[in-house]
Design an enzyme around this catalytic site. Structure first.
Site, PDB file in Angstrom:
ATOM      1  N   ASP A   5      -7.001   9.032   5.562  1.00  0.00           N
ATOM      2  CA  ASP A   5      -7.047   8.169   4.210  1.00  0.00           C
ATOM      3  C   ASP A   5      -7.928   7.204   4.186  1.00  0.00           C
ATOM      4  O   ASP A   5      -7.912   6.038   4.290  1.00  0.00           O
ATOM      5  CB  ASP A   5      -5.746   7.571   3.991  1.00  0.00           C
ATOM      6  CG  ASP A   5      -5.886   7.422   2.494  1.00  0.00           C
ATOM      7  OD1 ASP A   5      -6.155   7.928   1.661  1.00  0.00           O
ATOM      8  OD2 ASP A   5      -4.697   6.362   2.133  1.00  0.00           O
ATOM      9  N   GLY A  39       3.318   1.058   2.469  1.00  0.00           N
ATOM     10  CA  GLY A  39       4.478   0.472   2.818  1.00  0.00           C
ATOM     11  C   GLY A  39       4.233  -1.080   2.562  1.00  0.00           C
ATOM     12  O   GLY A  39       3.235  -1.218   1.784  1.00  0.00           O
ATOM     13  N   ARG A  40       4.961  -2.213   3.251  1.00  0.00           N
ATOM     14  CA  ARG A  40       4.685  -3.711   2.610  1.00  0.00           C
ATOM     15  C   ARG A  40       4.046  -4.115   3.913  1.00  0.00           C
ATOM     16  O   ARG A  40       4.830  -3.971   4.955  1.00  0.00           O
ATOM     17  CB  ARG A  40       6.004  -4.492   2.433  1.00  0.00           C
ATOM     18  CG  ARG A  40       6.329  -3.569   0.646  1.00  0.00           C
ATOM     19  CD  ARG A  40       7.622  -4.240   0.576  1.00  0.00           C
ATOM     20  NE  ARG A  40       7.997  -5.758   0.190  1.00  0.00           N
ATOM     21  CZ  ARG A  40       6.795  -6.292  -1.012  1.00  0.00           C
ATOM     22  NH1 ARG A  40       7.363  -5.268  -2.358  1.00  0.00           N
ATOM     23  NH2 ARG A  40       6.877  -7.711  -1.651  1.00  0.00           N
ATOM     24  N   VAL A  41       3.184  -5.239   3.904  1.00  0.00           N
ATOM     25  CA  VAL A  41       2.487  -5.742   5.249  1.00  0.00           C
ATOM     26  C   VAL A  41       3.119  -7.682   4.799  1.00  0.00           C
ATOM     27  O   VAL A  41       2.165  -7.857   3.923  1.00  0.00           O
ATOM     28  CB  VAL A  41       0.988  -5.167   5.245  1.00  0.00           C
ATOM     29  CG1 VAL A  41       0.150  -5.856   6.672  1.00  0.00           C
ATOM     30  CG2 VAL A  41       0.939  -4.018   5.132  1.00  0.00           C
ATOM     31  N   GLY A  90       0.500  -0.879  -0.068  1.00  0.00           N
ATOM     32  CA  GLY A  90      -0.065  -0.360  -0.180  1.00  0.00           C
ATOM     33  C   GLY A  90       0.448   1.383  -0.184  1.00  0.00           C
ATOM     34  O   GLY A  90       1.902   1.415   0.088  1.00  0.00           O
TER      35      GLY A  90
END
Length: 674
Positions: free
Chosen positions: A471, A358-360, A355
Site C-alpha cells: 500500500d 485504524g486510528r493513530v 487511516g
C-alpha cells in the site's frame, strides 16, 4: 591542637581527588562530586552514583563534566594518548531471572547522548546511530540481557563496543584467580560489588579489560584483549563516563568509585572508603499478620461494595489479552496501562489521523519521556493472531533509516495496538494536498523519492526475508524532523490475510495504485509494489492523485495525462504548478519518465527497486520512449472488475456499503478516506 584537629578532619574526608590538569581524577564515593547527570542518574545520600532505579524503559548517564584531550599534541599524526580507568559497581535486581539491560563505561564526543534509547541500546545509541561510523563512541559493556540481533553470547557478558552494539570481542563475565590459575565465573546481577579495569596502550594499540570481585587484587590475566587503532574513532576532545538502561524488566545500576588517568599513572581505588550498596533483604510477614490481613481484607470487601465495583471497573479499563505464547516475546510487548497514560486515555486532542488500518495517536511514555505514535487496530478475529504477532515482532528487527521503527505491540479485547517512533512532520500527502500546509520544494521532494526507493529496496532485497508493502502512497510516507522519508504500515496488510476466510482472496491496496494483474491473481508481489511506487512518483511530481473522480462516468488517470504530455513534447507541463520554477528539469523529467516505466501494465516490463535506485542516483541512464509505452499504458486504465473487491479493504470503502452500490460511489468513498 587546632592543627592536629584539622589534620584529622582532612584525613577522614571522603577521598574525592581531581588533578589540576583534569587528566587524572579519582572518586572514592561520589558525595559532593561534580558530575554531569541526566536521565535517571543521581547521587544518593550515601555517596553512591545510581545510574538507574526500578523505572521501566529508562536510562541514566553520568559523565565527567570536562572534556579530556585524548590526542598527543606533540605529534602530527593524531596519535591517541594511553589511558586507564577502573571502577567498582553493583547491579541489583528484584528478580534473579530478569534484569535491566546493563551498564557501560564509554568515551563519547558528547556528555548528553541526546536521542539515545533505553532497552538494548544501553542508553548509548538509538536504532539509527548504532553502527554509524560518525558516532565516535567506544564502550566496554556489562551486558545482562542477551540480544541475538547484536550477536550477544549470553545474558552475562563483558564486551568491547566500537561505534556499534555488536561487540568486536566479548566473554562471559569471569576472572582468573592468580593463586590457582583457574577461571571463576561471575554473575553481573548478583548484587555483589565488583571491579573493572580498562587499559589502552597507544604504542601497541592493545585494549585490555579485567574484572574481578571487589577486594580481589587485579588479576594478571585479562578477560578481554584486542588490538584496535582508536586514532580514527576517538576525537581530540572526548568525555568519559557511564551509561545504563532498563527495559521491560529493571535493575538498579550503582557505581561505588571511579579512577581515571590519561597519559599518566592511575590511582588505585581505596575499597575501605567506598560506600555500600543498599540491601535488598526481603521482609518476612509474621504468622499473625498472615491471619489478620485476609480477615481485614474480607471485612473491607463486604463493607465497601462500591469500592469493589470501582476496582473492577479500573481493572476492566486496563484489561489486556495476554496468552501464554506471548510471554516469550518479552520487551516487545507494552502494557496497555502505559500506553493509556502516554496518550492521556487516547484523547481526541492526541489523535494524529485516521487511516485504513485504524486510528493513530501521539503519546509520551511516562517513564522514559520517549515520543511515540500509537496505532489502534480493530481486529475481532483471533484466527492467525499468533502468526501475525510473530511477524510484527520480527518486523521490529527491521533497521533502515527510511522505515518507521516498530517498537512493540499490545493486545486488548478486540484491539491490536502497535507502537512506533513518532514522526513530527506527519504524512507526505498533507504537504502535497493540504492547502493550509506549505508546499515542499523540489529538492525536498526528490530527496523523499530517493528515501522511499531506498526503503523499498531494503524490504524487497536487503533484509533476511522479502517484505511486500502492498500500500505505497503519499499518506503512508511519514516525514521526520528533517523531512526525511519514512515508510510506514509495511506488513500490516498481513493482519487482514490472517483474519480472513481462507477460501476467499482479499485485495489490499488503494485504487489508483493497484497493479492490473491484482484483479486477476489477487496476489501482491515486489512487482506490484513497484507499480504503486510508479503511481507515487507521478503523485509527488505532479501534485495530483493517481485517480481523481470528477463526475459520473469520467475517471481521468494521472498516468494517461503524463504520457500524453510526453508524446506532445511538453513533459514538464505535467509538473505540480506549486513548484513554479523551483526545480531541476533533468531530475523532474527523470522522475516523470521513471513513474511511467514503473507503471507499465506488464509486470515483467517493470524495473526492480535496485534498478530504480540506479536510475535515481544517476548510475544508469533511463532509455524509454513515449511511443513504446503509449499503447500498453493506455490499456491499463481503471478496470471496473475491481468494483467487486473494493469493499473487502476497509481503508478504501465503508464496510456498511452494499456490494450492489455503484462503482463510482465506491471510488468516491475511497477518496474521502485518503
Amino acid at each position: 591542637m587546632l592543627l592536629s584537629k584539622a589534620l584529622v578532619f582532612i584525613f577522614f574526608l571522603p577521598k574525592l581527588v581531581v588533578s589540576s590538569s583534569n587528566n587524572n581524577f579519582i572518586f572514592n564515593g561520589f558525595r559532593d562530586a561534580n558530575l554531569s547527570l541526566n536521565g535517571l542518574a543521581d547521587i544518593t545520600s550515601d555517596g553512591l552514583l545510581r545510574l538507574t532505579n526500578n523505572t521501566k524503559a529508562g536510562l541514566g548517564h553520568a559523565f565527567y563534566p570536562l572534556p579530556l584531550h585524548f590526542k598527543d599534541s606533540s605529534k602530527s599524526n593524531g596519535t591517541i594518548l594511553p589511558f586507564s580507568t577502573t571502577f567498582a559497581f553493583v547491579i541489583q535486581t528484584k528478580d534473579d531471572d530478569v534484569s535491566g539491560h546493563g551498564l557501560a563505561f564509554a568515551t563519547s564526543p558528547s556528555k548528553e547522548l541526546t536521542g539515545a534509547f533505553p532497552n538494548q541500546y544501553l542508553g548509548l545509541f538509538n536504532n539509527i546511530s548504532h553502527g554509524s561510523s560518525g558516532n565516535h563512541i567506544v564502550a566496554v559493556e556489562l551486558d545482562t540481557v542477551q540480544n541475538m540481533d547484536y550477536g550477544d553470547i549470553n545474558d552475562n557478558h563483558v564486551g568491547i563496543d566500537i561505534e556499534d552494539l555488536k561487540s568486536v570481542t566479548s566473554h562471559e563475565a569471569a576472572y582468573v584467580a592468580d593463586e590457582d590459575g583457574d577461571w571463576k565465573s561471575l554473575k553481573l546481577v548478583s548484587g555483589k560489588p565488583m571491579q573493572v579495569w580498562i587499559d589502552y596502550s597507544a604504542m601497541d594499540m592493545q585494549l585490555h579489560v579485567v574484572i574481578s570481585p571487589l577486594g580481589v587484587p587485579k588479576p594478571r590475566h585479562p578477560l578481554l584483549s584486542t588490538k584496535v587503532n582508536l586514532s580514527a574513532i576517538i576525537l581530540d576532545d572526548m568525555y568519559v563516563g557511564f551509561s545504563a538502561s532498563n527495559g521491560a524488566a529493571t535493575s538498579s545500576h550503582y557505581i561505588l568509585g571511579w579512577s581515571f588517568s590519561l597519559n599518566g599513572n592511575m590511582q588505585a581505588l581505596d575499597s575501605s572508603q567506598l560506600p555500600f550498596a543498599p540491601s535488598l533483604g526481603k521482609k518476612r510477614i509474621s504468622p499473625l499478620l498472615m491471619v489478620v490481613l485476609p480477615l481485614v481484607a474480607v471485612l473491607l470487601l463486604l463493607l465497601s461494595l462500591g469500592g469493589i465495583m470501582l476496582i473492577l471497573k479500573r481493572r476492566k479499563k486496563y484489561a489486556e489479552v495476554l496468552e501464554e505464547w506471548e510471554l516469550e516475546l518479552g520487551p516487545h510487548r507494552f502494557s496497555y496501562k502505559d500506553l493509556y497514560k502516554a496518550t492521556r486515555g487516547f484523547k481526541e486532542e492526541y489523535l494524529l489521523g485516521v487511516g485504513g488500518f485504524g486510528r493513530v495517536y501521539k503519546g509520551v511514555l511516562p517513564s522514559s519521556k520517549l515520543e511515540i505514535a500509537v496505532k489502534k487496530i480493530s481486529h475481532e478475529s483471533r484466527q492467525g493472531m499468533r502468526e501475525f504477532i510473530s511477524e510484527i515482532v520480527s518486523m521490529g528487527r527491521l533497521r533502515h533509516r527510511n522505515l518507521v521503527q516498530l517498537l512493540g505491540y499490545c493486545r486488548r479485547q478486540g484491539e491490536l495496538i502497535l507502537v512506533y517512533d513518532f514522526m513530527p512532520n506527519g504524512s507526505l500527502d498533507k504537504f502535497l494536498f493540504d492547502k493550509t500546509k506549505s508546499s515542499l520544494s523540489w529538492s525536498q521532494r526528490f530527496q523523499v523519492i530517493k528515501g522511499v526507493a531506498s526503503g523499498l529496496l531494503y524490504l524487497h532485497e536487503e533484509w533476511e526475508q522479502v517484505v511486500i508493502h502492498r500500500d505505497i502512497k503519499a499518506s503512508n510516507i511519514l516525514l521526520d524532523c528533517e523531512f526525511n522519508a519514512r515508510l510506514s504500515d509495511f506488513g500490516l496488510a498481513r493482519l487482514y490475510d490472517h483474519g480472513s476466510n481462507p477460501q476467499t482472496t482479499r485485495v489490499v491496496g488503494t485504487i489508483g495504485y493497484l497493479a492490473p494483474e491484482i484483479s486477476k491473481t489477487g496476489k501482491a508481489t515486489a512487482s506490484t509494489d513497484v507499480y504503486a511506487f510508479g503511481a507515487f512518483l507521478l503523485e509527488v511530481a505532479c501534485g495530483r492523485r493517481p485517480l481523481e473522480v470528477r463526475s459520473i462516468g469520467e475517471s481521468p488517470g494521472l498516468t494517461d495525462m503524463v504520457l500524453e504530455c510526453w508524446k506532445r513534447g511538453v513533459l514538464l507541463n505535467a509538473k505540480d504548478p506549486k513548484l513554479g520554477n523551483d526545480y531541476v528539469s533533468e531530475e523532474l523529467e527523470l522522475v516523470l519518465r521513471l513513474g511511467l516505466f514503473c507503471s507499465h501494465p506488464e509486470p515483467t516490463s517493470r524495473p526492480s527497486m535496485r534498478q530504480v535506485m540506479r536510475f535515481l542516483e544517476g548510475d544508469a541512464p533511463l532509455h524509454l520512449s513515449p511511443d513504446r509505452l503509449s499503447a500498453s499504458v493506455s490499456a491499463s486504465s481503471y478496470d471496473y472488475s475491481f468494483d467487486n473487491v473494493i469493499l473487502s479493504y476497509p481503508s478504501i470503502a465503508d464496510t456498511s456499503t452494499s456490494a450492489r452500490g455503484s462503482s463510482m460511489e465506491a471510488i468516491t468513498l475511497m477518496h474521502s478516506d485518503v
